[in-house]
Design an enzyme around this catalytic site. Structure first.
Site, mmCIF file in Angstrom:
data_model
loop_
_atom_site.group_PDB
_atom_site.id
_atom_site.type_symbol
_atom_site.label_atom_id
_atom_site.label_comp_id
_atom_site.label_asym_id
_atom_site.label_seq_id
_atom_site.Cartn_x
_atom_site.Cartn_y
_atom_site.Cartn_z
ATOM 1 N N SER A 1 39.704 84.122 67.942
ATOM 2 C CA SER A 1 38.344 84.664 67.969
ATOM 3 C C SER A 1 37.969 85.484 66.748
ATOM 4 O O SER A 1 36.814 85.511 66.353
ATOM 5 C CB SER A 1 38.167 85.519 69.224
ATOM 6 O OG SER A 1 39.126 86.551 69.256
ATOM 7 N N LYS B 1 30.228 81.756 76.428
ATOM 8 C CA LYS B 1 29.982 81.655 74.988
ATOM 9 C C LYS B 1 29.159 80.385 74.728
ATOM 10 O O LYS B 1 27.952 80.390 74.928
ATOM 11 C CB LYS B 1 31.302 81.755 74.227
ATOM 12 C CG LYS B 1 31.991 83.096 74.541
ATOM 13 C CD LYS B 1 33.183 83.393 73.712
ATOM 14 C CE LYS B 1 34.024 84.539 74.244
ATOM 15 N NZ LYS B 1 33.432 85.864 74.218
HETATM 16 C C1 LIG Z 1 40.180 84.611 73.054
HETATM 17 C C2 LIG Z 1 39.412 85.191 74.191
HETATM 18 N N1 LIG Z 1 39.865 84.986 75.448
HETATM 19 C C3 LIG Z 1 39.203 85.480 76.507
HETATM 20 C C4 LIG Z 1 38.038 86.208 76.350
HETATM 21 C C5 LIG Z 1 37.322 86.720 77.576
HETATM 22 O O1 LIG Z 1 36.219 85.898 77.847
HETATM 23 P P1 LIG Z 1 35.082 86.360 78.877
HETATM 24 O O2 LIG Z 1 34.027 86.977 78.034
HETATM 25 O O3 LIG Z 1 34.632 85.125 79.569
HETATM 26 O O4 LIG Z 1 35.707 87.343 79.813
HETATM 27 C C6 LIG Z 1 37.530 86.449 75.081
HETATM 28 C C7 LIG Z 1 36.273 87.241 74.940
HETATM 29 O O5 LIG Z 1 35.688 87.470 73.974
HETATM 30 C C8 LIG Z 1 38.232 85.922 73.965
HETATM 31 O O6 LIG Z 1 37.785 86.135 72.720
#
Ligand SMILES: Cc1ncc(COP(=O)(O)O)c(C=O)c1O
Length: 401
Positions: free
Chosen positions: A191, A250
C-alpha cells in the site's frame, strides 16, 4: 487517582506530538458530482477547495450511479442497519449474494464478508494460528498492521522474510519440518511503497513446503486482472493461493472486507473467528451496492487498461518536471521526502497555496526515513489536474519552504 490515568494518556499523546507523528484529520466535504474536487474546512471552519490526490477510490465507484442508486434502492426497501450478527438475524439475501459474487470474482468455492479488511486479516490470521499449537507464520517484512496484529494475537512463532524475496522465504521454509503447520502471509500490492509480490513463486514454495498461502489483495482488487480479480489472477496463480483477502472499500467504493477460499477454510473461519461471529453484520444496502460494484468492475474490462494508462500519464508529467518518485510497477506513486517535518510542511503548503490535497505519510505507517507524499489517482482525474499537480510539486519541492 483518576488523574494518574489521564496524565499517562496525555503524556503519551504529547510525546507523539513532540516526535512530529501526531495525526491531524482534514475535514472534507465530499461531493459525488465534483469528486476528486473536494471542499475542506480549515481550523477556523473556513471552506476551501482542493483536488484530492490521496484517495483509494481508484475507480470512483464510491461516487458512481451504479453504487449510489443500488444503495438507495435497498435502503428504501430494507432500512439501514442489519440489526444483528450474522448468526442472529443479520444474514440477508444481500449478504449471501455478495459472498457469492466475491467467490466468483476470485474463482474460489466460497467467501466470507467482514466489516473491513483490517478485521478480516486480524481475526482470520489469529484464528488460523491459534488452531495449531505449533503453527509458524512466515511474514513479509512490509506486511500491513492488520496482518501483524492478527499474527500477534495468535501468539505463534513468526519468521520474517525479506520484502518480496522468494529466496529468503525458501531458506526459512527449508529449515522447518515438512509436517509443521506453516502459514505464509504477504500482500500483493504494497500500500505505501507500491511494490508487487512474486505471488507465483510464493505459491510454488507453499506447495513444495506444505504451507498455506494467505495473500492480502486489498490494493489490487478491481485494479489488476482481466476482471479486477487482483494480482493473483494477473499472475495466473489464484489456485495456488489458499486464502485471498480483499476490501470493498477501495476500488469497489463501498465498505467491508472479505476472504475468499475453499469451502473447508471459510466454514472453519465462519465457525471460529470472533471478529466474524461477534459483531453486527454490514447493512444489507451496502452489500447490495457492493455486488453492483463488483459486477460493474468485472464486466467493464476496459476500466483497468484506461486506469493504468492514466497512471503512466501522471508519471510522465512527474518525470518531465524531474519529481523524484518511486518507479514501482503498480499504480501507487510515492514521492519520497524522508523527513517527518518536511513532509508535513510540504503537504500543508500544497493544500493551502496550491489546492492540492495529499496527506503526508509518516512513521509508523512507513519506516523512519521513508516519509513520503503518496499520490493515488482515480479515473476521474484529468490530464490538466495531473499537470497542475506536477507543476505544484516542482514549485514546492525545488524552492525553500
Ligand atoms: C494492505 C492493507 N490491508 C488491509 C487494509 C484494511 O482495509 P479496510 O479499509 O477494508 O479495513 C488496508 C487499509 O488501508 C491495507 O492497506
Amino acid at each position: 487517582m483518576e488523574s494518574f490515568y489521564y496524565d499517562y494518556f496525555s503524556e503519551r499523546t504529547n510525546t507523539l506530538k513532540a516526535g512530529g507523528n501526531y495525526r491531524t484529520f482534514l475535514t472534507l466535504q465530499k461531493s459525488a458530482t465534483t469528486f476528486p474536487v473536494i471542499e475542506f474546512l480549515d481550523t477556523d471552519e473556513v471552506v476551501h477547495t482542493a483536488v484530492n490526490w490521496c484517495s483509494n477510490d481508484y475507480m470512483n465507484m464510491s461516487v458512481s450511479d451504479v453504487v449510489i442508486c443500488r444503495a438507495q434502492e435497498i435502503i428504501t426497501e430494507s432500512g439501514l442497519g442489519s440489526g444483528g450478527t450474522r448468526n442472529i438475524s443479520g444474514t440477508t439475501l444481500h449478504h449471501r449474494q455478495l459472498e457469492k459474487a466475491i467467490a466468483h470474482l476470485h474463482h474460489k468455492e466460497s467467501a466470507l464478508v467482514f466489516n473491513g479488511a483490517f478485521l478480516a486479516n486480524q481475526t482470520t490470521l489469529a484464528t488460523l494460528g491459534i488452531t495449531f499449537d505449533n503453527a509458524v507464520f512466515l511474514s513479509d517484512e512490509r506486511n500491513h498492521a492488520s496482518i501483524i496484529t492478527g499474527m500477534q494475537a495468535s501468539k505463534r512463532t513468526k519468521l520474517i522474510f525479506k520484502h518480496n524475496s522468494a529466496d529468503h522465504l525458501r531458506q526459512l521454509l527449508q529449515a522447518l519440518p515438512l509436517e509443521q503447520p506453516k502459514i505464509i502471509v504477504c500482500e500483493s500490492v504494497y500500500s505505501m511503497t507500491g511494490s508487487i509480490a512474486p505471488l507465483s513463486a510464493f505459491a510454488d514454495l507453499a506447495q513444495k513446503y506444505n504451507a498455506l498461502l494467505y495473500v492480502d489483495e486489498v490494493h489490487a482488487v478491481g485494479v489488476y486482472g482481466t476482471q479486477g480479480e487482483g494480482l493473483a489472477g494477473e499472475q495466473g496463480c489464484e489456485a495456488g493461493i489458499h486464502v485471498i483477502n480483499g476490501t470493498l472499500a477501495k476500488a469497489f467504493g463501498t465498505l467491508g472486507g472479505y476472504i475468499a477460499a475453499n469451502h473447508t477454510i471459510t466454514e472453519f473461519v465462519r465457525s471460529f473467528a470472533p471478529g466474524f461471529i461477534f459483531t453486527t453484520s454490514l447493512p444489507p444496502a451496502l452489500c447490495a451496492a457492493s455486488v453492483a460494484s463488483i459486477e460493474y468492475i468485472t464486466a467493464n474490462e476496459q476500466l483497468r487498461p484506461t486506469y493504468h494508462h492514466h497512471v503512466a500519464r501522471l508519471r510522465y508529467f512527474l518525470r518531465e518536471r524531474r519529481i523524484p518518485f518511486e518507479e514501482n510497477p503498480s499504480h501507487i506513486t510515492p514521492v519520497l521526502i524522508g523527513d517527518t517535518e518536511r513532509c508535513k510542511a510540504l503537504s500543508h503548503k500544497l493544500l493551502y497555496q496550491y489546492g492540492i490535497y495529499v496527506q503526508p505519510i509518516n512513521y509508523p505507517t512507513v519506516r523512519r526515513g521513508e516519509e513520503c507524499l503518496r499520490l493515488t489517482l482515480t479515473l476521474r482525474h484529468t490530464e490538466e489536474q495531473m499537470q497542475y499537480l506536477a507543476d505544484s510539486l516542482a514549485a514546492v519541492l525545488f524552492t525553500a519552504l
